[in-house]
Write a protein that holds these residues in place. Structure first.
Motif, PDB file in Angstrom:
ATOM      1  N   ALA A 145      26.691  22.764  68.885  1.00 40.12           N
ATOM      2  CA  ALA A 145      25.480  22.331  69.935  1.00 40.12           C
ATOM      3  C   ALA A 145      26.549  21.764  71.346  1.00 40.12           C
ATOM      4  CB  ALA A 145      24.672  21.287  69.208  1.00 40.12           C
ATOM      5  N   ARG A 146      27.599  21.560  71.200  1.00 37.32           N
ATOM      6  CA  ARG A 146      28.729  21.191  72.099  1.00 37.32           C
ATOM      7  C   ARG A 146      28.361  19.727  72.525  1.00 37.32           C
ATOM      8  NH1 ARG A 146      32.540  23.834  70.977  1.00 37.32           N
ATOM      9  NH2 ARG A 146      33.659  23.281  72.823  1.00 37.32           N
ATOM     10  N   LYS A 147      27.862  18.950  71.582  1.00 41.00           N
ATOM     11  CA  LYS A 147      27.526  17.303  71.572  1.00 41.00           C
ATOM     12  C   LYS A 147      28.675  16.913  71.379  1.00 41.00           C
ATOM     13  CE  LYS A 147      25.324  13.769  71.902  1.00 41.00           C
ATOM     14  NZ  LYS A 147      25.005  13.114  73.303  1.00 41.00           N
ATOM     15  N   LYS A 148      29.749  17.509  70.281  1.00 41.28           N
ATOM     16  CA  LYS A 148      31.004  16.703  70.279  1.00 41.28           C
ATOM     17  C   LYS A 148      32.010  18.089  70.077  1.00 41.28           C
ATOM     18  CE  LYS A 148      29.192  12.768  69.394  1.00 41.28           C
ATOM     19  NZ  LYS A 148      29.605  11.645  70.568  1.00 41.28           N
ATOM     20  N   ARG A 149      33.021  17.975  70.977  1.00 44.72           N
ATOM     21  CA  ARG A 149      34.072  18.866  70.980  1.00 44.72           C
ATOM     22  C   ARG A 149      35.154  18.967  70.544  1.00 44.72           C
ATOM     23  NH1 ARG A 149      32.119  22.265  75.629  1.00 44.72           N
ATOM     24  NH2 ARG A 149      30.204  21.212  76.711  1.00 44.72           N
ATOM     25  N   ARG A 150      35.695  17.770  70.508  1.00 42.52           N
ATOM     26  CA  ARG A 150      37.029  17.572  69.981  1.00 42.52           C
ATOM     27  C   ARG A 150      36.862  16.701  68.647  1.00 42.52           C
ATOM     28  NH1 ARG A 150      39.492  16.892  75.021  1.00 42.52           N
ATOM     29  NH2 ARG A 150      40.491  19.094  75.600  1.00 42.52           N
ATOM     30  N   ILE A 151      37.115  16.917  67.439  1.00 43.63           N
ATOM     31  CA  ILE A 151      36.663  16.062  66.254  1.00 43.63           C
ATOM     32  C   ILE A 151      37.860  15.813  65.214  1.00 43.63           C
ATOM     33  CG2 ILE A 151      35.439  16.085  64.042  1.00 43.63           C
ATOM     34  CD1 ILE A 151      34.152  18.362  66.642  1.00 43.63           C
ATOM     35  N   LEU A 152      38.090  14.655  64.844  1.00 44.24           N
ATOM     36  CA  LEU A 152      39.189  14.204  64.068  1.00 44.24           C
ATOM     37  C   LEU A 152      38.647  13.781  62.692  1.00 44.24           C
ATOM     38  CD1 LEU A 152      42.162  13.344  63.364  1.00 44.24           C
ATOM     39  CD2 LEU A 152      41.729  10.957  64.481  1.00 44.24           C
ATOM     40  N   LEU A 153      39.060  14.440  61.792  1.00 47.56           N
ATOM     41  CA  LEU A 153      38.768  13.849  60.356  1.00 47.56           C
ATOM     42  C   LEU A 153      39.809  13.324  59.574  1.00 47.56           C
ATOM     43  CD1 LEU A 153      36.688  13.805  57.858  1.00 47.56           C
ATOM     44  CD2 LEU A 153      37.916  15.878  57.125  1.00 47.56           C
ATOM     45  N   LEU A 154      39.797  11.913  59.330  1.00 47.84           N
ATOM     46  CA  LEU A 154      40.838  11.140  58.830  1.00 47.84           C
ATOM     47  C   LEU A 154      40.523  11.312  57.305  1.00 47.84           C
ATOM     48  CD1 LEU A 154      41.162   8.378  61.241  1.00 47.84           C
ATOM     49  CD2 LEU A 154      42.908  10.133  60.656  1.00 47.84           C
ATOM     50  N   VAL A 155      41.488  11.461  56.383  1.00 52.63           N
ATOM     51  CA  VAL A 155      41.300  11.281  54.878  1.00 52.63           C
ATOM     52  C   VAL A 155      42.758  10.317  54.580  1.00 52.63           C
ATOM     53  CG1 VAL A 155      40.330  13.421  54.797  1.00 52.63           C
ATOM     54  CG2 VAL A 155      42.772  13.320  54.409  1.00 52.63           C
ATOM     55  N   ASP A 156      42.764   9.855  53.292  1.00 53.15           N
ATOM     56  CA  ASP A 156      43.920   9.190  52.863  1.00 53.15           C
ATOM     57  C   ASP A 156      44.800   9.691  51.559  1.00 53.15           C
ATOM     58  OD1 ASP A 156      42.195   8.804  50.624  1.00 53.15           O
ATOM     59  OD2 ASP A 156      42.560   6.680  50.571  1.00 53.15           O
ATOM     60  N   ARG A 157      44.442  11.084  51.221  1.00 54.68           N
ATOM     61  CA  ARG A 157      45.282  11.859  50.429  1.00 54.68           C
ATOM     62  C   ARG A 157      45.327  13.243  50.844  1.00 54.68           C
ATOM     63  NH1 ARG A 157      45.525   7.428  48.525  1.00 54.68           N
ATOM     64  NH2 ARG A 157      45.286   6.746  46.572  1.00 54.68           N
ATOM     65  N   ASN A 158      46.625  13.684  50.888  1.00 54.21           N
ATOM     66  CA  ASN A 158      47.163  14.879  51.389  1.00 54.21           C
ATOM     67  C   ASN A 158      46.449  16.016  50.550  1.00 54.21           C
ATOM     68  OD1 ASN A 158      48.796  16.201  53.163  1.00 54.21           O
ATOM     69  ND2 ASN A 158      50.056  17.011  51.524  1.00 54.21           N
ATOM     70  N   ALA A 159      46.111  15.809  49.363  1.00 51.49           N
ATOM     71  CA  ALA A 159      45.448  16.790  48.407  1.00 51.49           C
ATOM     72  C   ALA A 159      44.087  16.982  49.125  1.00 51.49           C
ATOM     73  CB  ALA A 159      45.385  16.498  47.053  1.00 51.49           C
TER      74      ALA A 159
ATOM     75  N   GLU B 233      40.535  21.984  68.468  1.00 54.40           N
ATOM     76  CA  GLU B 233      39.171  21.100  68.572  1.00 54.40           C
ATOM     77  C   GLU B 233      38.958  20.423  67.395  1.00 54.40           C
ATOM     78  OE1 GLU B 233      35.984  23.218  70.871  1.00 54.40           O
ATOM     79  OE2 GLU B 233      37.154  24.963  70.762  1.00 54.40           O
ATOM     80  N   ILE B 234      39.366  21.046  66.061  1.00 57.69           N
ATOM     81  CA  ILE B 234      39.037  20.220  64.777  1.00 57.69           C
ATOM     82  C   ILE B 234      40.411  19.777  64.241  1.00 57.69           C
ATOM     83  CG2 ILE B 234      37.886  20.162  62.918  1.00 57.69           C
ATOM     84  CD1 ILE B 234      35.811  20.854  65.102  1.00 57.69           C
ATOM     85  N   TYR B 235      40.628  18.652  64.106  1.00 61.97           N
ATOM     86  CA  TYR B 235      41.924  18.168  63.557  1.00 61.97           C
ATOM     87  C   TYR B 235      41.728  17.474  62.279  1.00 61.97           C
ATOM     88  CZ  TYR B 235      43.820  18.799  68.102  1.00 61.97           C
ATOM     89  OH  TYR B 235      44.398  19.484  69.498  1.00 61.97           O
ATOM     90  N   LEU B 236      42.498  17.777  61.180  1.00 68.46           N
ATOM     91  CA  LEU B 236      42.400  17.196  59.852  1.00 68.46           C
ATOM     92  C   LEU B 236      43.689  16.193  59.871  1.00 68.46           C
ATOM     93  CD1 LEU B 236      41.211  19.960  57.486  1.00 68.46           C
ATOM     94  CD2 LEU B 236      39.887  18.482  58.711  1.00 68.46           C
ATOM     95  N   ALA B 237      43.671  15.241  59.414  1.00 66.07           N
ATOM     96  CA  ALA B 237      44.870  14.079  59.247  1.00 66.07           C
ATOM     97  C   ALA B 237      44.778  13.316  58.481  1.00 66.07           C
ATOM     98  CB  ALA B 237      45.295  13.610  60.674  1.00 66.07           C
ATOM     99  N   LEU B 238      46.022  12.985  57.594  1.00 68.58           N
ATOM    100  CA  LEU B 238      46.515  12.034  56.771  1.00 68.58           C
ATOM    101  C   LEU B 238      46.578  10.825  57.463  1.00 68.58           C
ATOM    102  CD1 LEU B 238      46.730  11.925  53.502  1.00 68.58           C
ATOM    103  CD2 LEU B 238      49.126  11.881  53.994  1.00 68.58           C
ATOM    104  N   TYR B 239      45.775   9.545  57.255  1.00 76.21           N
ATOM    105  CA  TYR B 239      46.087   8.359  58.155  1.00 76.21           C
ATOM    106  C   TYR B 239      47.738   8.083  58.290  1.00 76.21           C
ATOM    107  CZ  TYR B 239      46.033   4.479  55.061  1.00 76.21           C
ATOM    108  OH  TYR B 239      46.296   3.827  53.931  1.00 76.21           O
ATOM    109  N   GLN B 240      47.964   8.112  57.071  1.00 82.10           N
ATOM    110  CA  GLN B 240      49.610   7.805  57.121  1.00 82.10           C
ATOM    111  C   GLN B 240      50.651   8.624  57.811  1.00 82.10           C
ATOM    112  OE1 GLN B 240      47.519   8.468  54.589  1.00 82.10           O
ATOM    113  NE2 GLN B 240      47.974   7.237  52.764  1.00 82.10           N
ATOM    114  N   ALA B 241      50.025   9.970  58.297  1.00 83.37           N
ATOM    115  CA  ALA B 241      50.773  10.936  58.684  1.00 83.37           C
ATOM    116  C   ALA B 241      50.705  10.695  60.382  1.00 83.37           C
ATOM    117  CB  ALA B 241      50.331  12.263  58.664  1.00 83.37           C
TER     118      ALA B 241
END
Length: 518
Positions: free
Chosen positions: A215-229, A259-267
């Protein structure tokens, strides 16, 4: 002359009276109406070694504005019942699907109930010929939801992702997704979703992000997780449809072309300023940040999670947790506010989407009585052991009792031999060293298998590359090996391991949240 109405079955009442009334009102059973829609799988009932399913909950009719946007429930009864006898059941299903309008019918008329309480009266009887059309019900829906603004409607009605396989969100996922989309469409920027581990938080997050992104309401998104797996599993499974628009932050390097980023917060963060690579992005780069397992510290003022959230303060923040964390130092509710939706472990078990568990407590003598060294006793390195009483708080932390590890391994082996030695099992140990010792004992006790198949028992921990490489095989339904995984914390945060039948806790767990996750 036809059969009298009161002699017809419920199915016949639906076929001859209710369905024609809905069709006449404009409802299309190939497009915006579903008959006999199952909402739950039915509780798993265990008796000895046998299991069966309880009764599934099924709505007679669900009416939609479009797929994923339910408007109303219609519950039917045969004509020996009063027109409103199906109302209580309809209200239960209406609450489950989070729809404002519910109807009951016995083939004579409809009883309508407005769950929002905005209609006067709340309940009214209408004739079979007066059932509201799709357009009329949608207009009433947008009025009670205050969605008359065209931009709000565009966001709220954005299509779900459909991979063509027929997979669709479960009823509670649908409610969680729609409530979140609605809250964001209205401008709410701090949102909390509470969903029990194993109920599909990642899939729910994907559909939320997909709809907002499309819907282009959110264009750049970050998902933070705490395990690499978790990051890897998310990227190759639920988030796969994002394709080339998605990247995973690795090697502490940032590429701003996605536009979509997955990241380990430790990284992306660290104790030194130069380690905080998230600051390579501008503060306004992301307009949505989703924090998986946010109870692990995102609301803690001193945590790396909170530093990242504070940096991207202008973005909408969605926290997802199995159990919100509320202590004197950490409060998810203070940061995100009250949950927009909650789906509990108890409800997941009741609906049959989660398996019930039976707790078998086994206390060894040293666990109950403690252990004290004899005068002058030394350890394996020849060092004097401090003379005091050691208990469960010490075992496999400050003190290792090799015989205790052996006894636990013997009990696990005995249990599997009495049930099924090919049952996928996880043993949670105090740390990686403890997991290694447990693996060694199990290998020796199951030599008839491990002599020819080294992968029967494996240590799967974050610092063991060989074991970690087998994680996908362990969680694969089609893969028999590895069968027993000895771990510490790698498998406690929602890694999808649906094949597991035995969980062994050989460490102190003082957190109810962590216990529920396991």
């Amino acid at each position: 002359m036809g059969i009298p109405r009161h002699q017809l079955s419920e199915t016949e009442i639906r076929t001859q009276y209710i369905t024609p009334a809905l069709v006449k009102a404009g409802w299309d059973f190939k497009r915006n109406a579903r008959e006999e829609l199952y909402l739950t799988d039915g509780r798993i009932l265990v008796k000895g070694k046998h299991t069966k399913r309880g009764k599934r909950k099924k709505a007679d009719y669900v009416l939609f504005h479009k797929p994923g946007v339910p408007l109303a429930i219609v519950e039917a009864k045969d004509n020996t019942h009063a027109v409103g006898d199906g109302m209580q059941q309809a209200l239960e299903y209406g609450e489950m699907l989070d729809v404002p309008f519910v109807f009951s019918s016995n083939g004579d008329a409809f009883l309508e109930h407005d769950r929002t309480g905005k209609s006067k009266p709340i309940e009214r009887e209408i004739s079979l010929d007066s059932f509201p059309s799709p357009q009329a019900l949608w207009e009433r829906f947008t009025a009670v939801k205050d969605l008359k603004d065209s931009e709000l409607q565009t966001i709220y009605t954005q299509d779900y992702h459909d991979d063509g396989s027929g997979k669709a969100p479960r009823y509670y996922q649908l409610a969680a997704i729609n409530r979140t989309i609605e809250a964001i469409a209205r401008g709410q920027n701090r949102i909390l979703l509470v969903m029990a581990t194993g109920t599909g938080k990642t899939y729910t997050a994907f559909q939320i992000i997909w709809r907002l992104w499309k819907a282009r309401k959110k264009r750049r998104i970050l998902l933070l997780v705490d395990r690499n797996a978790l990051a890897d599993q998310t990227r190759i499974q639920d988030f796969k449809p994002f394709g080339e628009a998605m990247t995973k932050v690795t090697d502490r390097r940032v590429d701003k072309a996605y536009e979509i980023y997955l990241a380990l917060y430790q990284a992306v963060s660290g104790t030194e300023e130069w380690q905080n690579i998230y600051k390579q992005f501008s503060r306004e780069f992301f307009d949505l940040v989703v924090v998986d397992e946010c109870h692990r510290g995102s609301a803690d003022e001193a945590s790396a999670w909170h530093e990242i959230l504070d940096y991207f303060d202008s973005a909408t923040h969605i926290g997802m947790a199995a159990t919100p964390k509320e202590t004197k130092d950490v409060s998810n509710l203070a940061y995100f506010g009250d949950p927009v939706y909650t789906y509990s472990l108890k409800q997941g078990i009741e609906d049959g989407f989660l398996a019930p568990y039976k707790v078998v407590r086994i206390d060894l003598d040293k666990d109950l009585e403690g252990w004290r060294p004899t005068y002058g006793q030394v350890d394996d390195r020849g060092e004097l052991i401090e003379d005091r009483i050691y208990n469960q708080q010490d075992f496999d932390r400050s003190l290792v009792l090799a015989e205790r590890t052996k006894r636990v391994a013997e009990r696990v082996t005995q249990f599997l031999k009495e049930t099924d030695r090919d049952s996928k099992s996880i043993i949670f140990c105090e740390d990686t060293e403890h997991a290694g010792r447990m693996r060694n004992e199990l290998v020796k006790l199951n030599g008839d298998i491990t002599a020819t198949d080294r992968r029967y028992v494996m240590r799967i921990t974050g610092n063991d590359p060989e074991g970690k490489a087998e994680l996908d095989n362990f969680i694969d339904r089609e893969s028999l090996r590895p069968t027993i995984a000895c771990t510490s914390r790698l498998l406690t945060t929602g890694v999808d391991t649906k094949t597991v039948r035995l969980i062994v806790l050989d460490r102190q767990i003082k957190s109810l949240t962590e216990f529920k996750q396991i």
